[in-house]
Design an enzyme around this catalytic site. Sequence first.
Site, PDB file in Angstrom:
ATOM      1  N   CYS A  26       0.839  -1.201   0.000  1.00 33.11           N
ATOM      2  CA  CYS A  26       0.000   0.000   0.000  1.00 33.11           C
ATOM      3  C   CYS A  26       0.881   1.262   0.000  1.00 33.11           C
ATOM      4  O   CYS A  26       1.534   1.541  -0.987  1.00 33.11           O
ATOM      5  CB  CYS A  26      -0.977  -0.043   1.169  1.00 33.11           C
ATOM      6  SG  CYS A  26      -2.347   1.106   1.001  1.00 33.11           S
ATOM      7  N   HIS A  47      -3.450  -5.534   1.176  1.00 28.23           N
ATOM      8  CA  HIS A  47      -2.785  -5.749   2.463  1.00 28.23           C
ATOM      9  C   HIS A  47      -2.779  -7.232   2.859  1.00 28.23           C
ATOM     10  O   HIS A  47      -3.664  -7.661   3.605  1.00 28.23           O
ATOM     11  CB  HIS A  47      -3.535  -4.987   3.554  1.00 28.23           C
ATOM     12  CG  HIS A  47      -3.344  -3.512   3.512  1.00 28.23           C
ATOM     13  ND1 HIS A  47      -2.314  -2.876   4.169  1.00 28.23           N
ATOM     14  CD2 HIS A  47      -4.055  -2.543   2.898  1.00 28.23           C
ATOM     15  CE1 HIS A  47      -2.400  -1.574   3.958  1.00 28.23           C
ATOM     16  NE2 HIS A  47      -3.447  -1.342   3.197  1.00 28.23           N
ATOM     17  N   GLU A  68      -1.095  -8.647   5.048  1.00 29.44           N
ATOM     18  CA  GLU A  68      -0.942  -8.825   6.494  1.00 29.44           C
ATOM     19  C   GLU A  68      -2.295  -8.769   7.213  1.00 29.44           C
ATOM     20  O   GLU A  68      -2.391  -9.103   8.377  1.00 29.44           O
ATOM     21  CB  GLU A  68       0.033  -7.773   7.060  1.00 29.44           C
ATOM     22  CG  GLU A  68      -0.537  -6.380   7.297  1.00 29.44           C
ATOM     23  CD  GLU A  68      -0.686  -5.543   6.031  1.00 29.44           C
ATOM     24  OE1 GLU A  68      -0.513  -6.074   4.921  1.00 29.44           O
ATOM     25  OE2 GLU A  68      -1.000  -4.333   6.162  1.00 29.44           O
TER      26      GLU A  68
END
Lengths: 81, 230
Positions: free
Chosen positions: B86, B201, B203
């Site tokens: 990002c 994302h 994560e």
Amino acid sequence: MRIRVHVTPRRGVLDPQGQAVAHGLSNLGFSGLGEVRVGKVVDLELTSESDPEAALATARKMASQLLANEVVEDFSVEVLG
Amino acid sequence: MRFGIVTFPGSNCDQDAHHVVSHVLGHEARFIWHKETDLEDVDCVILPGGFSYGDYLRCGAIARFSPIMDAVVRFANEGGYVIGICNGFQVLTETGLLPGVLLRNQGLKFICEDTRLVVANGHSPWTVLCPETLVAPIAHAEGCYFASPEVIGQLEEQGRVIFRYASSRGEELAESNPNGSINNIAGIINEAGNVLGMMPHPERNSETALGDASGAAIFRSIIHSFEARA
């Protein structure tokens, strides 16, 4: 010496902000509107430059290294006084 | 494997990235403050999401001049693994480690939703263990990937587009493109393949407790590639 840097989206680069502004203006009843492009203005006070040409050269360097991303933006510089 | 997560002023996904690589995947991880100048013994650098320097001027434009970035560029040029997620992707394009730029989303809105990615190149160090499609949470206002036609041609020809926004069946449809990115591009790698930039994302979906764990495949891939290389 004060220098103004104009940063504008390069031709051919999608400018969704400009499109949204164009849309807003036509909603307001403005007609005969072609393309609208939105850029930004950066005013620089260069305290150690008194020669306009040298100040413009410094501002150009600043613009190409940081103020504009030349992949998608063009810039121009002018002396404000 | 040792991960280093760079924290810029305004980073806000650094803790999540640290949690995934250390607690979920069981590897070493440490935070690297942007004022540091040495990566020390790190094997993979993560440039996390967030709003470094308040996104002032352009996203990632100021972070690029943080002291640690010289070391990150050197590390990347020597073949070290670097992933920008990002805002981290935006920092990588501003730095010049990856080509192109991330523009304002076509619809002008900040978009926070789960998208789906198709893995366009499963042979990169970042995708070797990835399934054909992944769930991909996005949260950005400037994620519209743009580059000149020459650069896009080069990326496509060299198989450097590794993730594209797609439908749940993996089709790259215009309506599955959330932000107007050229060719539905969601993630690209550099020529050598050691640097990845992606807007989604991973994560945020790396453990089943959060509803989906398919993002972990990207971290598992790079761990696998690192161990195979060592």
